[in-house]
Design a protein around this motif. Structure first.
Motif, PDB file in Angstrom:
ATOM      1  N   ALA A  12      33.990 113.797  20.771  1.00 23.85           N
ATOM      2  CA  ALA A  12      34.040 114.922  21.710  1.00 23.85           C
ATOM      3  C   ALA A  12      35.007 116.004  21.239  1.00 23.85           C
ATOM      4  CB  ALA A  12      34.469 114.405  23.078  1.00 23.85           C
ATOM      5  N   GLY A  13      34.558 117.232  21.271  1.00 21.47           N
ATOM      6  CA  GLY A  13      35.422 118.370  20.967  1.00 21.47           C
ATOM      7  C   GLY A  13      35.613 118.632  19.481  1.00 21.47           C
ATOM      8  N   LYS A  16      30.802 120.028  17.346  1.00 24.30           N
ATOM      9  CA  LYS A  16      29.392 119.802  17.014  1.00 24.30           C
ATOM     10  C   LYS A  16      28.436 120.809  17.637  1.00 24.30           C
ATOM     11  CE  LYS A  16      29.266 115.830  18.978  1.00 24.30           C
ATOM     12  NZ  LYS A  16      30.624 115.826  19.519  1.00 24.30           N
ATOM     13  N   THR A  34      21.568 116.275  22.098  1.00 27.63           N
ATOM     14  CA  THR A  34      21.214 114.958  22.639  1.00 27.63           C
ATOM     15  C   THR A  34      22.200 114.504  23.722  1.00 27.63           C
ATOM     16  OG1 THR A  34      22.400 113.665  20.962  1.00 27.63           O
ATOM     17  CG2 THR A  34      20.129 114.274  20.454  1.00 27.63           C
ATOM     18  N   GLY A  35      23.444 114.980  23.643  1.00 28.11           N
ATOM     19  CA  GLY A  35      24.431 114.640  24.668  1.00 28.11           C
ATOM     20  C   GLY A  35      23.972 115.129  26.043  1.00 28.11           C
ATOM     21  N   ARG A  39      23.732 113.215  29.567  1.00 27.58           N
ATOM     22  CA  ARG A  39      24.424 113.788  30.732  1.00 27.58           C
ATOM     23  C   ARG A  39      23.450 114.001  31.899  1.00 27.58           C
ATOM     24  NH1 ARG A  39      29.455 116.090  30.252  1.00 27.58           N
ATOM     25  NH2 ARG A  39      30.423 115.835  28.217  1.00 27.58           N
ATOM     26  N   ARG A  91      28.072 118.936  33.344  1.00 28.97           N
ATOM     27  CA  ARG A  91      29.325 118.998  32.560  1.00 28.97           C
ATOM     28  C   ARG A  91      30.555 118.744  33.430  1.00 28.97           C
ATOM     29  NH1 ARG A  91      27.228 119.502  27.556  1.00 28.97           N
ATOM     30  NH2 ARG A  91      25.258 120.564  27.710  1.00 28.97           N
ATOM     31  N   SER A 103      25.277 105.527  28.724  1.00 22.60           N
ATOM     32  CA  SER A 103      24.571 105.597  27.435  1.00 22.60           C
ATOM     33  C   SER A 103      24.805 104.382  26.547  1.00 22.60           C
ATOM     34  CB  SER A 103      24.911 106.896  26.698  1.00 22.60           C
ATOM     35  OG  SER A 103      26.279 107.109  26.690  1.00 22.60           O
ATOM     36  N   GLY A 129      25.032 114.697  18.178  1.00 20.20           N
ATOM     37  CA  GLY A 129      25.265 113.565  19.072  1.00 20.20           C
ATOM     38  C   GLY A 129      26.262 112.591  18.486  1.00 20.20           C
ATOM     39  N   ARG A 130      25.965 111.304  18.651  1.00 17.88           N
ATOM     40  CA  ARG A 130      26.871 110.262  18.165  1.00 17.88           C
ATOM     41  C   ARG A 130      26.200 109.338  17.139  1.00 17.88           C
ATOM     42  NH1 ARG A 130      28.944 113.158  21.316  1.00 17.88           N
ATOM     43  NH2 ARG A 130      30.840 112.909  22.546  1.00 17.88           N
ATOM     44  N   ASP A 131      24.866 109.232  17.238  1.00 20.55           N
ATOM     45  CA  ASP A 131      24.124 108.244  16.434  1.00 20.55           C
ATOM     46  C   ASP A 131      22.972 108.904  15.691  1.00 20.55           C
ATOM     47  OD1 ASP A 131      22.680 108.991  18.660  1.00 20.55           O
ATOM     48  OD2 ASP A 131      21.762 107.026  18.945  1.00 20.55           O
ATOM     49  N   ARG A 157      38.940 121.523  24.450  1.00 25.40           N
ATOM     50  CA  ARG A 157      38.198 121.216  25.684  1.00 25.40           C
ATOM     51  C   ARG A 157      38.905 121.813  26.897  1.00 25.40           C
ATOM     52  NH1 ARG A 157      33.724 118.009  25.633  1.00 25.40           N
ATOM     53  NH2 ARG A 157      32.994 119.552  24.174  1.00 25.40           N
ATOM     54  N   ASP A 184      32.578 105.051  22.972  1.00 22.97           N
ATOM     55  CA  ASP A 184      31.481 105.445  22.063  1.00 22.97           C
ATOM     56  C   ASP A 184      31.598 104.748  20.701  1.00 22.97           C
ATOM     57  OD1 ASP A 184      30.515 107.087  24.059  1.00 22.97           O
ATOM     58  OD2 ASP A 184      31.285 108.953  23.197  1.00 22.97           O
ATOM     59  N   ARG A 187      31.045 100.490  21.319  1.00 28.87           N
ATOM     60  CA  ARG A 187      29.893  99.853  21.967  1.00 28.87           C
ATOM     61  C   ARG A 187      29.081  99.096  20.908  1.00 28.87           C
ATOM     62  NH1 ARG A 187      27.397 105.622  22.974  1.00 28.87           N
ATOM     63  NH2 ARG A 187      26.491 105.959  20.927  1.00 28.87           N
TER      64      ARG A 187
HETATM   65  O1  CDP Z   1      30.105 117.597  24.376  1.00 22.66           O
HETATM   66  P1  CDP Z   1      30.814 116.282  24.417  1.00 22.66           P
HETATM   67  O2  CDP Z   1      31.298 115.897  23.059  1.00 22.66           O
HETATM   68  O3  CDP Z   1      31.818 116.166  25.473  1.00 22.66           O
HETATM   69  O4  CDP Z   1      29.762 115.163  24.764  1.00 22.66           O
HETATM   70  P2  CDP Z   1      28.210 115.165  24.647  1.00 22.66           P
HETATM   71  O5  CDP Z   1      27.765 115.435  23.251  1.00 22.66           O
HETATM   72  O6  CDP Z   1      27.655 115.989  25.728  1.00 22.66           O
HETATM   73  O7  CDP Z   1      27.901 113.618  24.897  1.00 22.66           O
HETATM   74  C1  CDP Z   1      28.271 112.988  26.106  1.00 22.66           C
HETATM   75  C2  CDP Z   1      28.233 111.483  25.924  1.00 22.66           C
HETATM   76  O8  CDP Z   1      26.881 111.072  25.720  1.00 22.66           O
HETATM   77  C3  CDP Z   1      29.002 110.920  24.730  1.00 22.66           C
HETATM   78  O9  CDP Z   1      30.374 110.692  25.022  1.00 22.66           O
HETATM   79  C4  CDP Z   1      28.256 109.599  24.477  1.00 22.66           C
HETATM   80  O10 CDP Z   1      28.682 108.580  25.333  1.00 22.66           O
HETATM   81  C5  CDP Z   1      26.813 109.957  24.857  1.00 22.66           C
HETATM   82  N1  CDP Z   1      25.989 110.279  23.699  1.00 22.66           N
HETATM   83  C6  CDP Z   1      25.483 109.230  22.970  1.00 22.66           C
HETATM   84  O11 CDP Z   1      25.767 108.070  23.264  1.00 22.66           O
HETATM   85  N2  CDP Z   1      24.642 109.459  21.927  1.00 22.66           N
HETATM   86  C7  CDP Z   1      24.306 110.707  21.582  1.00 22.66           C
HETATM   87  N3  CDP Z   1      23.447 110.902  20.573  1.00 22.66           N
HETATM   88  C8  CDP Z   1      24.828 111.810  22.302  1.00 22.66           C
HETATM   89  C9  CDP Z   1      25.689 111.552  23.350  1.00 22.66           C
END
Ligand code: CDP
Ligand code: CDP
Length: 226
Positions: A12-13, A16, A34-35, A39, A91, A103, A129-131, A157, A184, A187
């Protein structure tokens, strides 16, 4: 020249979504946040008073949600659920506090990943995203892993919250970011981690524009590869 797919992951932050949006704009690609999908589901679950632990009910809610990401003229993404526009409500701190738990469920991720892969089929997409580099688009031609110190990410943030007139406090923001990073990263299913073939960019002391130019440079080289 051929269109490629770009995967951007990071905590986060780290920058991206800001960078992904600008890269997509520069290359005339589609940006997929994807976040925002996770959300939107979290927001709907909270509305329905479904617990973040209740995987069965969460998957039922998700199956009934048609999530559309509409690209605006300014590059921002508008989320629509069954045609209804969702904005700031996805948000809020309440959603942010629950989204990582929602998630983390296997079936939720399977469904989301399938939808994201479908969206990426057209090629010429930037997903953040994350993955993404590890699970959603393991074959993406360009993978970026963005990071920054937790202090810098919390500061960004916090400033963003103030700018958008959301209630904010730097200490709480930092604690919340750390907690979400931990969930994140730890998990069992598709945790946040750098893909082996990702380019790592530390944005702590780098301006947005500089990062955008860097990524677009690599992307253009890849577009011209055979
Ligand atoms: O913008 P921010 O970094 O705060 O978060 P976001 O990209 O909106 O994503 C919110 C949450 O969704 C993340 O903290 C993950 O838990 C989940 N996420 C995920 O698991 N896989 C992704 N591809 C995108 C988000
Ligand atoms: O999507 P993610 O949570 O990784 O971060 P973001 O929402 O793109 O960025 C959070 C804030 O940091 C935004 O207000 C950006 O303008 C800012 N930012 C920055 O100051 N410097 C960077 N290199 C990247 C982002």
């Amino acid at each position: 020249m051929h269109k490629i797919n770009i995967a951007i992951d990071g905590p986060a932050g780290s920058g991206k979504s800001t960078v992904a949006k600008e890269v997509a704009n520069e290359l005339s690609y589609l940006y997929i946040d994807t976040g925002a999908m996770y959300r939107a589901l979290t927001f709907r679950a909270l509305q329905a008073q479904v617990s973040e632990q209740d995987e069965q009910s969460l998957i039922q809610i998700l199956k009934e949600m048609e999530i559309t990401l509409e690209q605006q003229r300014d590059g921002d993404v508008q989320v629509l659920v069954n045609g209804e526009r969702l904005g700031e409500e996805i948000r809020t701190q309440t959603v942010t506090a629950k989204v990582s738990e929602v998630s983390a469920h296997r079936r939720i991720r399977e469904e989301m990943v399938a939808r994201q892969q479908q969206l990426a089929k057209q090629r010429g997409v930037v997903l953040d995203g994350r993955d993404i580099g590890t699970y959603v688009l393991p074959g993406a031609e360009l993978k970026i892993y963005m990071d920054a110190s937790v202090e810098e990410r919390a500061k960004r943030r916090h400033l963003e919250n103030i700018g958008k007139q959301r209630p904010s406090d730097i200490t709480t923001t930092k604690e919340e970011i750390k907690r979400r990073d931990g969930l994140d990263r730890e998990r069992p299913i598709a945790p946040l981690q750098q893909a082996e073939d990702a380019v790592r960019i530390d944005t702590t002391n780098r301006a947005i524009e500089e990062v955008v130019v860097h990524i677009c440079g690599i992307a253009r080289e890849k577009e011209n590869e055979d």
